[in-house]
Each structure stands twice: as C-alpha cells, then as structure tokens.
Design a protein around this motif. Structure first.
Motif, PDB file in Angstrom:
ATOM      1  N   VAL A 277     -53.191  52.985 -20.470  1.00  0.00           N
ATOM      2  CA  VAL A 277     -51.916  52.529 -21.036  1.00  0.00           C
ATOM      3  C   VAL A 277     -51.412  53.590 -22.002  1.00  0.00           C
ATOM      4  O   VAL A 277     -52.016  53.834 -23.049  1.00  0.00           O
ATOM      5  N   ILE A 278     -50.306  54.228 -21.636  1.00  0.00           N
ATOM      6  CA  ILE A 278     -49.707  55.271 -22.480  1.00  0.00           C
ATOM      7  C   ILE A 278     -48.934  54.594 -23.613  1.00  0.00           C
ATOM      8  O   ILE A 278     -48.032  53.790 -23.366  1.00  0.00           O
ATOM      9  N   THR A 279     -49.274  54.918 -24.852  1.00  0.00           N
ATOM     10  CA  THR A 279     -48.634  54.297 -26.004  1.00  0.00           C
ATOM     11  C   THR A 279     -47.761  55.270 -26.802  1.00  0.00           C
ATOM     12  O   THR A 279     -46.865  54.832 -27.525  1.00  0.00           O
ATOM     13  N   GLU A 280     -48.021  56.577 -26.680  1.00  0.00           N
ATOM     14  CA  GLU A 280     -47.204  57.567 -27.389  1.00  0.00           C
ATOM     15  C   GLU A 280     -47.135  58.855 -26.568  1.00  0.00           C
ATOM     16  O   GLU A 280     -48.076  59.194 -25.839  1.00  0.00           O
ATOM     17  N   ILE A 281     -46.017  59.544 -26.705  1.00  0.00           N
ATOM     18  CA  ILE A 281     -45.864  60.887 -26.149  1.00  0.00           C
ATOM     19  C   ILE A 281     -45.344  61.776 -27.277  1.00  0.00           C
ATOM     20  O   ILE A 281     -44.262  61.539 -27.811  1.00  0.00           O
ATOM     21  N   ASP A 282     -46.135  62.753 -27.655  1.00  0.00           N
ATOM     22  CA  ASP A 282     -45.794  63.629 -28.777  1.00  0.00           C
ATOM     23  C   ASP A 282     -45.468  62.843 -30.044  1.00  0.00           C
ATOM     24  O   ASP A 282     -44.520  63.157 -30.773  1.00  0.00           O
ATOM     25  N   GLY A 283     -46.244  61.797 -30.301  1.00  0.00           N
ATOM     26  CA  GLY A 283     -46.085  61.038 -31.536  1.00  0.00           C
ATOM     27  C   GLY A 283     -44.994  60.003 -31.510  1.00  0.00           C
ATOM     28  O   GLY A 283     -44.844  59.243 -32.468  1.00  0.00           O
ATOM     29  N   GLN A 284     -44.238  59.912 -30.418  1.00  0.00           N
ATOM     30  CA  GLN A 284     -43.183  58.910 -30.318  1.00  0.00           C
ATOM     31  C   GLN A 284     -43.687  57.732 -29.497  1.00  0.00           C
ATOM     32  O   GLN A 284     -44.253  57.902 -28.414  1.00  0.00           O
ATOM     33  N   ARG A 285     -43.450  56.558 -29.999  1.00  0.00           N
ATOM     34  CA  ARG A 285     -43.985  55.359 -29.374  1.00  0.00           C
ATOM     35  C   ARG A 285     -43.380  55.132 -27.991  1.00  0.00           C
ATOM     36  O   ARG A 285     -42.182  55.315 -27.779  1.00  0.00           O
ATOM     37  N   VAL A 286     -44.207  54.697 -27.063  1.00  0.00           N
ATOM     38  CA  VAL A 286     -43.782  54.334 -25.713  1.00  0.00           C
ATOM     39  C   VAL A 286     -43.871  52.820 -25.592  1.00  0.00           C
ATOM     40  O   VAL A 286     -44.929  52.232 -25.788  1.00  0.00           O
ATOM     41  N   THR A 287     -42.762  52.169 -25.292  1.00  0.00           N
ATOM     42  CA  THR A 287     -42.739  50.709 -25.226  1.00  0.00           C
ATOM     43  C   THR A 287     -42.774  50.174 -23.805  1.00  0.00           C
ATOM     44  O   THR A 287     -42.929  48.983 -23.605  1.00  0.00           O
ATOM     45  N   GLY A 288     -42.564  51.050 -22.817  1.00  0.00           N
ATOM     46  CA  GLY A 288     -42.557  50.584 -21.439  1.00  0.00           C
ATOM     47  C   GLY A 288     -42.341  51.738 -20.479  1.00  0.00           C
ATOM     48  O   GLY A 288     -42.294  52.911 -20.873  1.00  0.00           O
ATOM     49  N   ALA A 289     -42.207  51.403 -19.205  1.00  0.00           N
ATOM     50  CA  ALA A 289     -42.086  52.410 -18.154  1.00  0.00           C
ATOM     51  C   ALA A 289     -40.817  53.253 -18.291  1.00  0.00           C
ATOM     52  O   ALA A 289     -40.849  54.473 -18.138  1.00  0.00           O
TER      53      ALA A 289
ATOM     54  N   ALA B  59     -46.803  51.949 -21.330  1.00  0.00           N
ATOM     55  CA  ALA B  59     -46.570  52.224 -19.915  1.00  0.00           C
ATOM     56  C   ALA B  59     -47.935  52.355 -19.243  1.00  0.00           C
ATOM     57  O   ALA B  59     -48.701  53.273 -19.565  1.00  0.00           O
ATOM     58  N   GLN B  60     -48.244  51.452 -18.329  1.00  0.00           N
ATOM     59  CA  GLN B  60     -49.552  51.467 -17.675  1.00  0.00           C
ATOM     60  C   GLN B  60     -49.517  52.321 -16.421  1.00  0.00           C
ATOM     61  O   GLN B  60     -48.631  52.172 -15.578  1.00  0.00           O
TER      62      GLN B  60
ATOM     63  N   ASN C 235     -42.244  54.949  -6.474  1.00  0.00           N
ATOM     64  CA  ASN C 235     -42.245  56.386  -6.248  1.00  0.00           C
ATOM     65  C   ASN C 235     -43.393  56.989  -7.037  1.00  0.00           C
ATOM     66  O   ASN C 235     -43.495  56.772  -8.233  1.00  0.00           O
ATOM     67  N   PRO C 236     -44.275  57.754  -6.400  1.00  0.00           N
ATOM     68  CA  PRO C 236     -45.423  58.305  -7.137  1.00  0.00           C
ATOM     69  C   PRO C 236     -45.039  59.327  -8.170  1.00  0.00           C
ATOM     70  O   PRO C 236     -45.853  59.757  -8.951  1.00  0.00           O
ATOM     71  N   TYR C 237     -43.784  59.723  -8.210  1.00  0.00           N
ATOM     72  CA  TYR C 237     -43.372  60.747  -9.157  1.00  0.00           C
ATOM     73  C   TYR C 237     -42.686  60.118 -10.345  1.00  0.00           C
ATOM     74  O   TYR C 237     -41.469  60.026 -10.411  1.00  0.00           O
ATOM     75  N   ASP C 238     -43.486  59.644 -11.293  1.00  0.00           N
ATOM     76  CA  ASP C 238     -42.957  59.023 -12.514  1.00  0.00           C
ATOM     77  C   ASP C 238     -41.985  57.906 -12.200  1.00  0.00           C
ATOM     78  O   ASP C 238     -40.948  57.785 -12.834  1.00  0.00           O
ATOM     79  N   SER C 239     -42.247  57.119 -11.215  1.00  0.00           N
ATOM     80  CA  SER C 239     -41.309  56.072 -10.853  1.00  0.00           C
ATOM     81  C   SER C 239     -41.513  54.868 -11.741  1.00  0.00           C
ATOM     82  O   SER C 239     -42.566  54.677 -12.329  1.00  0.00           O
ATOM     83  N   VAL C 240     -40.465  54.038 -11.800  1.00  0.00           N
ATOM     84  CA  VAL C 240     -40.528  52.811 -12.589  1.00  0.00           C
ATOM     85  C   VAL C 240     -40.313  51.656 -11.643  1.00  0.00           C
ATOM     86  O   VAL C 240     -39.258  51.551 -11.032  1.00  0.00           O
ATOM     87  N   PRO C 241     -41.312  50.762 -11.464  1.00  0.00           N
ATOM     88  CA  PRO C 241     -41.146  49.635 -10.553  1.00  0.00           C
ATOM     89  C   PRO C 241     -39.970  48.780 -10.956  1.00  0.00           C
ATOM     90  O   PRO C 241     -39.564  48.745 -12.116  1.00  0.00           O
ATOM     91  N   ASN C 242     -39.411  48.057  -9.981  1.00  0.00           N
ATOM     92  CA  ASN C 242     -38.287  47.152 -10.228  1.00  0.00           C
ATOM     93  C   ASN C 242     -38.646  46.185 -11.340  1.00  0.00           C
ATOM     94  O   ASN C 242     -39.616  45.434 -11.221  1.00  0.00           O
TER      95      ASN C 242
ATOM     96  N   GLY D 274     -46.164  63.108 -12.933  1.00  0.00           N
ATOM     97  CA  GLY D 274     -46.988  62.970 -11.733  1.00  0.00           C
ATOM     98  C   GLY D 274     -47.762  61.668 -11.720  1.00  0.00           C
ATOM     99  O   GLY D 274     -48.936  61.637 -11.342  1.00  0.00           O
ATOM    100  N   ALA D 275     -47.115  60.585 -12.131  1.00  0.00           N
ATOM    101  CA  ALA D 275     -47.778  59.284 -12.162  1.00  0.00           C
ATOM    102  C   ALA D 275     -46.745  58.183 -11.991  1.00  0.00           C
ATOM    103  O   ALA D 275     -45.596  58.328 -12.393  1.00  0.00           O
ATOM    104  N   THR D 276     -47.193  57.073 -11.385  1.00  0.00           N
ATOM    105  CA  THR D 276     -46.371  55.868 -11.300  1.00  0.00           C
ATOM    106  C   THR D 276     -46.791  54.957 -12.448  1.00  0.00           C
ATOM    107  O   THR D 276     -47.984  54.686 -12.628  1.00  0.00           O
ATOM    108  N   VAL D 277     -45.806  54.505 -13.244  1.00  0.00           N
ATOM    109  CA  VAL D 277     -46.118  53.672 -14.400  1.00  0.00           C
ATOM    110  C   VAL D 277     -45.320  52.380 -14.351  1.00  0.00           C
ATOM    111  O   VAL D 277     -44.284  52.288 -13.689  1.00  0.00           O
TER     112      VAL D 277
END
Length: 464
Positions: free
Chosen positions: A416-428, A395-396, A3-10, A379-382
């Motif tokens: 590759v997104i690694t943080e959002i507002d200073g909080q670590r991102v470990t995956g989709a 999250a790529q 899904n192109p709207y912040d979707s997470v692949p299987n 607005g991104a698929t990661v």
C-alpha cells in the motif's frame, strides 16, 4: 479491465465497500455565437459528477535542456521544511471549464493570493517585458493590475466548430500556456486556427508550439512581446490563501473573480482532450462538454495534480491564471465541478481546479525546448484501499509490469503506497497524478506498507 501501466480501476466497480461520489467536475465550453446553438453533452456513464474540462491519459514527465526562452525559476525549497502533504484525491469526472461558445471547454483561470511574503524571481535572460510582482499586497485590484496584462483570450476555429478560452504569457518571445482542450476544441481537431486577444485589445494570430494531452496543457506563440507572469512554487500554496481568477468567462475578456484556496495537491481525474490522429472521428465518444454543434470527442481519462479554489470559474476561464497575493502564477485553471448531468446548475458552484504551477512550468519549458514533455511511469496497477483492516488510505498495488520501475525497486503486489516524495497518497488517482507530475527518469521515494510495516523504496520512474 485494468491497464498494467499505472492504471486506475473503475471507481464505480465493487471493491468491498461503496465508493463515495464527489461533486461532478465539468469543463466549460465556449458560449455560442449569435447563430450557434450550444448543446450540453453527457458526462461519463460511470460518474454522477461531471467535470467541465477534458482530461487525458497520464504520461511520463521528462526534463528538457535549458533554453534561452527560460521560464522564471522555481523558488528553492527550504531543506528543513517537511514537504506539504496532499489533501486528497478527487476521483470524479471533470467537465472542462475552458471554452466559451464553441466546441472546446472554457479555460478556467483562477489567481491565488498568497499570505506569505512575496518571492523575488529573476526574469528570463532574453525577456524584454515581464509582469510585475505586487511588492506589498493590499487589494485584489493591485494583483489584477499587475498580472492582468499577462492573461489573454484564446479563440479556436475549425470545421468542427469554434470555442474560446484563456491563456497566460509565460516566457519571452510571445509564448503562452493554455489548456489542450482549448486549442483542440475538446479533442475534436488537431488543426484549429488560433487567435489571441491581448489585454490591451490587440488581435494576433498564434501557432501551436506543442501540446501535452497527458496533463491538458498546450503552448502557443504569437509574434509579439507580452508581459510575462512569474511562477510561484506549488510548495508555498496554502489552504486559506486568497485566490484570484483572471480569464474570459462566457467570452467576457479580462474578468476577475476571487476566493480562497480550498485544497492543495488534489489528484484529479478528468476527460482527455487528445486530438484525433486522423480525420475520421466517427468512433469518438462524447466528452461531456458544452459543444456548439454536437460534435464528439475522445472519452479517455487523465489524472493531474491540482489546486482547488472557490473563486468563481465559468466557461471561457479554461487556460487562465490562478494567482497569489503577489501576482504570481499558482496554477492554470482547468476544470470545475457541477451538480451533475441534467442539473440546472451549469456554472460555478464554488469548486474549481487549476493545474499546479510547478507542473505547468516544467511542461511548458520542455515543450518550448523540445516540442513535447515527458511523464513518469510507475509500471504498476493500483487501486483505492477499501479494507479498513489496513488502517490507512493509500494506493494498493494490484499488478506489476515485468521489468517496470516498481518491480525493479522491489515493490510487490499487495503493498500500500502511502507517500511519494513525502506527499501523502490517498488513493489510486492521487498516486497516478503524482507519478505523472514527475519527468520520465526521475527518482522518487515511495513510502509503502507491507504486512503492517512501513518501508521506503527509491524508484526510478519509467517513461509513459
């Protein structure tokens, strides 16, 4: 298909490397009555772990105007303090731990005993009855005595079945928060009759003020004043803090269990509990919850930020309180992990989850003010990072929506997104949960890697 709207692949789809399989989260449905027969439903075919609590698709988060039914304010964050980093994403399917004896999941509620000094919070202007805060935390009994009267048992009945979970009084005027899967019987109905049993034994009719299946929360209201719980800041919850759960596991009202906070800022994906828009439910797929009559619910998924605890949570705890040592709410219990479909272990195995208090507080206030809550959209698929050459988890970005928030901020496919507002991102899942925790229109700082170089982008989130 993504899904192109912040979707997470299987997560089970090949991505270059095998994907680790975490414990199966499950939502607990209510224990059946004397004439009812409880029948476990299969979990997601793509996961070995089952969560016993429904999940819903992520939605944008939006702020709402102030109301005279204002919740306790969040304690201010120390500006010199580095935001807490996320512990990691849980990608497994969860089973609802909310409902007991019926179609809905059990409301699992855990209370967290914080080791920090208690924080003082002012009561809503119109509040006549407010929960006490333990001034000198000594024992679990102190917290149970102070916060217990704010926790209620929630019963839902419809033509599709019945179920029982828990709830917490969060604002003056009889406002109570619980899980959406409790009031919709795991997504089977939108018109269940709701009854609340208070800590002191009163039975009260309740009306549904609003629901938010995106983060599995609902607000109901009774015509009575109840002691209102105080909110703790999610930023102050620490791994190792004592955790206490109060709820109605297996229909046993006012039950208290304790443990510790096992992890914070988990990104958790669970089954959606969105109620059907029409009366025809023939196309719905099973949730994987304990259901009294074998009825089925929707099989969508949502991603939410949670606190993990080993406090014992079982069917009927869903929607209950997770408290700290000062008797403050650190989360609303939503799901537990089980050993998987067909396992003899169907109760607590020491891995439970509660929706973070800061998200609960925002969503509840918006529902009280406007009847609904909003959630952010990137607005991104990661997808998860599977290439070791990248050198970090994250999250790529795979695809961008034209004119979406990510594209407008200058993010590109491959970042590759690694943080959002200073909080670590470990995956989709983690990235999606963090985005959904913000209201629509919120501005967040996204840290990302591009070509091995770290950069930041100011992103104004869209609306889901």
């Amino acid at each position: 298909m993504t899904n192109p709207y912040d979707s997470v692949p299987n997560p089970m789809a090949p991505q270059g490397q095998p994907h680790p399989q975490p414990a199966h989260p499950q939502r607990y449905a209510p224990q059946p009555g004397p004439q009812a027969q409880t029948q476990p439903q299969p979990g997601s075919p793509h996961e070995q772990w089952r969560w016993q609590q429904p999940t819903s698709a992520a939605a944008p988060v939006g702020s709402a105007p102030a109301s005279h039914h204002e919740l306790y304010p969040q304690p201010e964050r120390d500006e010199g303090r580095r935001p807490r980093r996320r512990a990691g994403a849980v990608v497994a399917m969860l089973a609802a731990a909310c409902l007991v004896g019926g179609a809905a999941g059990f409301g699992a509620g855990a209370l967290v005993m914080g080791q920090q000094q208690p924080q003082t919070q002012s009561a809503p202007p119109s509040s006549d009855a407010t929960g006490e805060t333990v001034s000198d935390p000594q024992t679990i009994a102190d917290v149970a005595a102070a916060a217990g009267p704010s926790v209620v048992t929630v019963q839902a009945v419809s033509s599709n079945g019945s179920g029982e979970g828990s709830g917490v009084a969060v604002a003056a005027g009889g406002y109570i928060v619980t899980n959406n899967h409790v009031v919709t019987l795991d997504g089977q109905t939108a018109d269940a009759r709701i009854t609340v049993e208070t800590n002191d034994g009163r039975l009260l009719e309740a009306e549904i003020v609003g629901t938010d299946p995106i983060v599995d929360l609902a607000v109901i209201k009774v015509d009575a004043e109840l002691p209102v719980v105080t909110f703790a800041s999610s930023d102050d919850v620490r791994v190792g803090d004592t955790a206490i759960a109060i709820g109605a596991p297996l229909g046993l009202s006012n039950s208290v269990t304790d443990g510790i906070v096992s992890a914070v800022d988990r990104g958790l994906r669970i089954a959606s509990s969105a109620a059907p828009e029409g009366s025809d439910q023939s196309q719905q797929e099973p949730f994987g919850f304990w259901q009294e009559n074998g009825a089925q619910g929707a099989q969508e998924e949502i991603s939410i930020p949670v606190v993990q605890t080993d406090a014992s949570i079982n069917p009927g705890n869903s929607g209950g309180a997770l408290l700290n040592a000062s008797g403050q709410l650190v989360g609303v219990n939503v799901a537990i992990a089980s050993m998987g479909q067909g396992s003899s272990t169907s109760g607590s195995i020491g891995i439970g989850f509660a929706i973070e208090s800061s998200l609960v507080q925002r969503v509840v206030q918006e529902i009280i003010d406007t009847g609904e809550a909003s959630h952010g959209l990137l607005g991104a698929t990661v997808s998860d990072v599977t290439d070791a050459s990248v050198g970090t988890v994250g999250a790529q970005v795979r695809e961008l929506s034209d004119g979406g928030a990510a594209a407008s901020a200058g993010l590109q496919a491959g970042d590759v997104i690694t943080e959002i507002d200073g909080q670590r991102v470990t995956g989709a899942v983690d990235a999606t949960a963090q985005v959904r925790s913000h209201p629509a229109g919120a501005e967040v700082t996204v840290t990302y890697l591009r070509g091995g170089e770290e950069s930041e982008a100011q992103v104004t989130l869209g609306a889901l």
